[in-house]
Design a protein around this motif. Structure first.
Motif, PDB file in Angstrom:
ATOM      1  N   GLU A  89       0.832  -1.207   0.000  1.00 36.80           N
ATOM      2  CA  GLU A  89       0.000   0.000   0.000  1.00 36.80           C
ATOM      3  C   GLU A  89       0.868   1.259   0.000  1.00 36.80           C
ATOM      4  OE1 GLU A  89      -3.429   2.150   2.780  1.00 36.80           O
ATOM      5  OE2 GLU A  89      -2.808   0.090   3.170  1.00 36.80           O
ATOM      6  N   ALA A  90       1.947   1.251   0.797  1.00 41.79           N
ATOM      7  CA  ALA A  90       2.850   2.408   0.852  1.00 41.79           C
ATOM      8  C   ALA A  90       3.557   2.619  -0.479  1.00 41.79           C
ATOM      9  CB  ALA A  90       3.878   2.211   1.968  1.00 41.79           C
ATOM     10  N   GLU A  91       3.952   1.520  -1.141  1.00 41.45           N
ATOM     11  CA  GLU A  91       4.619   1.651  -2.440  1.00 41.45           C
ATOM     12  C   GLU A  91       3.669   2.225  -3.489  1.00 41.45           C
ATOM     13  OE1 GLU A  91       7.009  -1.118  -5.713  1.00 41.45           O
ATOM     14  OE2 GLU A  91       6.700  -1.835  -3.676  1.00 41.45           O
ATOM     15  N   SER A  92       2.425   1.763  -3.459  1.00 34.72           N
ATOM     16  CA  SER A  92       1.434   2.274  -4.414  1.00 34.72           C
ATOM     17  C   SER A  92       1.205   3.766  -4.219  1.00 34.72           C
ATOM     18  CB  SER A  92       0.123   1.506  -4.246  1.00 34.72           C
ATOM     19  OG  SER A  92      -0.873   2.013  -5.100  1.00 34.72           O
ATOM     20  N   LYS A  93       1.132   4.217  -2.961  1.00 38.57           N
ATOM     21  CA  LYS A  93       0.923   5.633  -2.683  1.00 38.57           C
ATOM     22  C   LYS A  93       2.132   6.461  -3.110  1.00 38.57           C
ATOM     23  CE  LYS A  93      -2.354   5.162   1.145  1.00 38.57           C
ATOM     24  NZ  LYS A  93      -2.593   5.400   2.594  1.00 38.57           N
ATOM     25  N   ALA A  94       3.340   5.958  -2.872  1.00 38.06           N
ATOM     26  CA  ALA A  94       4.549   6.683  -3.272  1.00 38.06           C
ATOM     27  C   ALA A  94       4.630   6.814  -4.787  1.00 38.06           C
ATOM     28  CB  ALA A  94       5.786   5.962  -2.733  1.00 38.06           C
ATOM     29  N   GLU A  95       4.239   5.739  -5.493  1.00 36.96           N
ATOM     30  CA  GLU A  95       4.260   5.787  -6.957  1.00 36.96           C
ATOM     31  C   GLU A  95       3.265   6.814  -7.483  1.00 36.96           C
ATOM     32  OE1 GLU A  95       3.851   2.779 -10.808  1.00 36.96           O
ATOM     33  OE2 GLU A  95       3.336   2.081  -8.796  1.00 36.96           O
ATOM     34  N   LYS A  96       2.053   6.817  -6.914  1.00 35.84           N
ATOM     35  CA  LYS A  96       1.031   7.763  -7.366  1.00 35.84           C
ATOM     36  C   LYS A  96       1.435   9.208  -7.076  1.00 35.84           C
ATOM     37  CE  LYS A  96      -2.900   4.571  -6.939  1.00 35.84           C
ATOM     38  NZ  LYS A  96      -4.145   4.257  -6.187  1.00 35.84           N
ATOM     39  N   ALA A  97       2.114   9.424  -5.945  1.00 30.33           N
ATOM     40  CA  ALA A  97       2.532  10.771  -5.557  1.00 30.33           C
ATOM     41  C   ALA A  97       3.841  11.192  -6.214  1.00 30.33           C
ATOM     42  CB  ALA A  97       2.678  10.856  -4.045  1.00 30.33           C
ATOM     43  N   LYS A  98       4.472  10.270  -6.994  1.00 31.78           N
ATOM     44  CA  LYS A  98       5.737  10.555  -7.678  1.00 31.78           C
ATOM     45  C   LYS A  98       6.820  10.957  -6.678  1.00 31.78           C
ATOM     46  CE  LYS A  98       3.933   9.888 -11.765  1.00 31.78           C
ATOM     47  NZ  LYS A  98       4.255   8.649 -12.522  1.00 31.78           N
ATOM     48  N   LEU A  99       6.953  10.186  -5.585  1.00 25.33           N
ATOM     49  CA  LEU A  99       7.952  10.479  -4.575  1.00 25.33           C
ATOM     50  C   LEU A  99       9.246   9.723  -4.867  1.00 25.33           C
ATOM     51  CD1 LEU A  99       5.830  10.294  -1.294  1.00 25.33           C
ATOM     52  CD2 LEU A  99       6.428  12.310  -2.629  1.00 25.33           C
ATOM     53  N   GLY A 100      10.385  10.329  -4.516  1.00 25.45           N
ATOM     54  CA  GLY A 100      11.661   9.650  -4.586  1.00 25.45           C
ATOM     55  C   GLY A 100      11.974   9.094  -5.949  1.00 25.45           C
ATOM     56  N   LEU A 101      12.258   7.784  -5.992  1.00 29.30           N
ATOM     57  CA  LEU A 101      12.659   7.148  -7.257  1.00 29.30           C
ATOM     58  C   LEU A 101      11.550   7.184  -8.299  1.00 29.30           C
ATOM     59  CD1 LEU A 101      11.303   3.993  -7.504  1.00 29.30           C
ATOM     60  CD2 LEU A 101      12.781   3.701  -5.529  1.00 29.30           C
ATOM     61  N   TRP A 102      10.292   7.306  -7.854  1.00 27.97           N
ATOM     62  CA  TRP A 102       9.181   7.349  -8.804  1.00 27.97           C
ATOM     63  C   TRP A 102       9.162   8.663  -9.583  1.00 27.97           C
ATOM     64  CZ3 TRP A 102       7.425   2.667  -9.271  1.00 27.97           C
ATOM     65  CH2 TRP A 102       7.422   1.810  -8.163  1.00 27.97           C
ATOM     66  N   ALA A 103       9.833   9.683  -9.070  1.00 31.81           N
ATOM     67  CA  ALA A 103       9.874  10.970  -9.770  1.00 31.81           C
ATOM     68  C   ALA A 103      10.984  11.020 -10.800  1.00 31.81           C
ATOM     69  CB  ALA A 103      10.069  12.114  -8.768  1.00 31.81           C
ATOM     70  N   GLN A 104      11.870  10.008 -10.806  1.00 33.01           N
ATOM     71  CA  GLN A 104      13.040  10.069 -11.675  1.00 33.01           C
ATOM     72  C   GLN A 104      12.772   9.593 -13.094  1.00 33.01           C
ATOM     73  OE1 GLN A 104      16.301   8.034  -9.769  1.00 33.01           O
ATOM     74  NE2 GLN A 104      15.984   9.074  -7.818  1.00 33.01           N
ATOM     75  N   GLY A 105      11.816   8.691 -13.260  1.00 33.41           N
ATOM     76  CA  GLY A 105      11.504   8.209 -14.605  1.00 33.41           C
ATOM     77  C   GLY A 105      12.634   7.430 -15.244  1.00 33.41           C
ATOM     78  N   GLY A 106      13.370   6.653 -14.464  1.00 31.44           N
ATOM     79  CA  GLY A 106      14.464   5.876 -15.032  1.00 31.44           C
ATOM     80  C   GLY A 106      15.780   6.637 -14.947  1.00 31.44           C
ATOM     81  N   CYS A 107      16.855   6.009 -15.458  1.00 28.44           N
ATOM     82  CA  CYS A 107      18.186   6.624 -15.401  1.00 28.44           C
ATOM     83  C   CYS A 107      18.453   7.385 -16.686  1.00 28.44           C
ATOM     84  CB  CYS A 107      19.257   5.556 -15.218  1.00 28.44           C
ATOM     85  SG  CYS A 107      19.116   4.666 -13.658  1.00 28.44           S
ATOM     86  N   PRO A 108      18.502   8.705 -16.637  1.00 30.16           N
ATOM     87  CA  PRO A 108      18.763   9.459 -17.854  1.00 30.16           C
ATOM     88  C   PRO A 108      20.195   9.282 -18.325  1.00 30.16           C
ATOM     89  CG  PRO A 108      18.766  10.901 -15.956  1.00 30.16           C
ATOM     90  CD  PRO A 108      18.332   9.547 -15.466  1.00 30.16           C
ATOM     91  N   THR A 109      20.397   9.356 -19.631  1.00 29.56           N
ATOM     92  CA  THR A 109      21.733   9.286 -20.207  1.00 29.56           C
ATOM     93  C   THR A 109      22.328  10.679 -20.254  1.00 29.56           C
ATOM     94  OG1 THR A 109      21.076   7.416 -21.591  1.00 29.56           O
ATOM     95  CG2 THR A 109      23.067   8.613 -22.236  1.00 29.56           C
ATOM     96  N   PRO A 110      23.487  10.894 -19.596  1.00 28.45           N
ATOM     97  CA  PRO A 110      24.047  12.235 -19.595  1.00 28.45           C
ATOM     98  C   PRO A 110      24.435  12.674 -21.001  1.00 28.45           C
ATOM     99  CG  PRO A 110      25.300  10.743 -18.139  1.00 28.45           C
ATOM    100  CD  PRO A 110      24.280   9.923 -18.866  1.00 28.45           C
ATOM    101  N   THR A 111      24.201  13.894 -21.308  1.00 29.24           N
ATOM    102  CA  THR A 111      24.586  14.462 -22.604  1.00 29.24           C
ATOM    103  C   THR A 111      25.399  15.708 -22.366  1.00 29.24           C
ATOM    104  OG1 THR A 111      22.522  15.723 -22.705  1.00 29.24           O
ATOM    105  CG2 THR A 111      22.537  13.573 -23.773  1.00 29.24           C
ATOM    106  N   ALA A 112      26.385  15.926 -23.208  1.00 31.43           N
ATOM    107  CA  ALA A 112      27.243  17.096 -23.076  1.00 31.43           C
ATOM    108  C   ALA A 112      26.496  18.337 -23.528  1.00 31.43           C
ATOM    109  CB  ALA A 112      28.509  16.912 -23.924  1.00 31.43           C
ATOM    110  N   PRO A 113      26.673  19.458 -22.819  1.00 28.68           N
ATOM    111  CA  PRO A 113      26.003  20.685 -23.251  1.00 28.68           C
ATOM    112  C   PRO A 113      26.590  21.188 -24.556  1.00 28.68           C
ATOM    113  CG  PRO A 113      27.561  21.119 -21.471  1.00 28.68           C
ATOM    114  CD  PRO A 113      27.496  19.640 -21.641  1.00 28.68           C
ATOM    115  N   PRO A 114      25.794  21.843 -25.392  1.00 30.44           N
ATOM    116  CA  PRO A 114      26.305  22.359 -26.660  1.00 30.44           C
ATOM    117  C   PRO A 114      27.345  23.433 -26.409  1.00 30.44           C
ATOM    118  CG  PRO A 114      24.127  23.238 -26.188  1.00 30.44           C
ATOM    119  CD  PRO A 114      24.401  22.199 -25.161  1.00 30.44           C
ATOM    120  N   PRO A 115      28.347  23.543 -27.289  1.00 24.11           N
ATOM    121  CA  PRO A 115      29.363  24.580 -27.116  1.00 24.11           C
ATOM    122  C   PRO A 115      28.738  25.957 -27.226  1.00 24.11           C
ATOM    123  CG  PRO A 115      29.528  23.562 -29.286  1.00 24.11           C
ATOM    124  CD  PRO A 115      28.545  22.748 -28.507  1.00 24.11           C
ATOM    125  N   SER A 116      29.272  26.870 -26.461  1.00 23.73           N
ATOM    126  CA  SER A 116      28.765  28.241 -26.478  1.00 23.73           C
ATOM    127  C   SER A 116      29.884  29.195 -26.816  1.00 23.73           C
ATOM    128  CB  SER A 116      28.163  28.593 -25.117  1.00 23.73           C
ATOM    129  OG  SER A 116      27.771  29.938 -25.086  1.00 23.73           O
TER     130      SER A 116
END
Length: 232
Positions: A89-116
């Motif tokens: 029940e606690a896991e379901s509530k955390a997922e619905k509320a997008k808490l902690g790891l649920w807010a991350q949406g997986g591991c993003p792949t780092p990308t280098a910023p464009p040159p300026s």
């Protein structure tokens, strides 16, 4: 508790390592936050240890709270080997509320910023907190209000104190879900023992009854742990 190895593994006082029952191994993205949470919640605390399965333990915090339930409730870890009950029940509530790891949406792949080719002055960082002050009721010479603190800092808040200044002579008469002190127009409210933690994008709310000798208005500014907040 001698050491915390990761979010679900600890080293006991006798030097043996044990896995905390009913918790899944954290994902690479969630592992640092889970370790930080476990360290703050368990290390140097009087934790009660119980064991049913060899190599696995259950941990109860000083106030009696089950550590596994708390970690799942705040979204730092997922459950494992559980078909129902408070953990699911606690896991379901955390997922619905997008808490902690649920807010991350997986591991993003780092990308280098464009040159300026030009130097750009970075804007000032956004305030790490949002405070919503809501007058819920008022009558002659008195009122009731709720105050919600939202953590938008991107990090776990472990313990909080919110401050504001009344403009029209209001005073706090009775407050719940926190501890209040007031000197003149200046008010300071500190967390209770059970709501000290505010997870990323999480919030806590306290309320109070107040007295007033003039107009009743919301304060114009707030700070949390000494940093100015946005008002909502």
């Amino acid at each position: 508790m001698r050491a915390v190895v990761d979010g679900r593994t600890v080293e006991l006082a006798d030097g043996t390592r044990a896995r905390i029952s009913l918790l899944a191994e954290p994902t690479p993205c969630a592992a640092p936050a889970a370790l930080d949470f476990a360290t703050k919640a368990l290390l140097d605390k009087e934790v009660r240890v119980s064991s049913i399965t060899p190599g696995e333990v259950s941990l109860a915090l000083p106030d009696g709270t089950d550590y596994a339930l708390l970690a799942v409730q705040y979204g730092f870890l997922r459950t494992a080997g559980v078909d129902g009950g408070p953990l699911v029940e606690a896991e379901s509530k955390a997922e619905k509320a997008k808490l902690g790891l649920w807010a991350q949406g997986g591991c993003p792949t780092p990308t280098a910023p464009p040159p300026s080719s030009t130097s750009v002055t970075a804007p000032p960082p956004a305030p790490p907190c949002i405070v919503v002050y809501r007058i819920t009721n008022q009558w002659a010479g008195a009122f009731q209000a709720d105050v919600t603190i939202r953590n938008v800092s991107g990090a776990l808040v472990e313990g909080w104190t919110v401050r504001w200044r009344f403009a029209d002579g209001e005073t706090v008469a009775q407050l719940w879900n926190g501890t209040v002190s007031q000197s003149g127009a200046d008010v300071s409210v500190t967390n209770a023992g059970y709501n000290a933690l505010i997870v990323k994008d999480g919030s806590v709310t306290f309320g109070f009854n107040g007295a007033a000798t003039g107009p009743i208005e919301a304060p114009s500014s707030f700070s949390v742990n000494g940093t100015a907040c946005t008002t909502g």
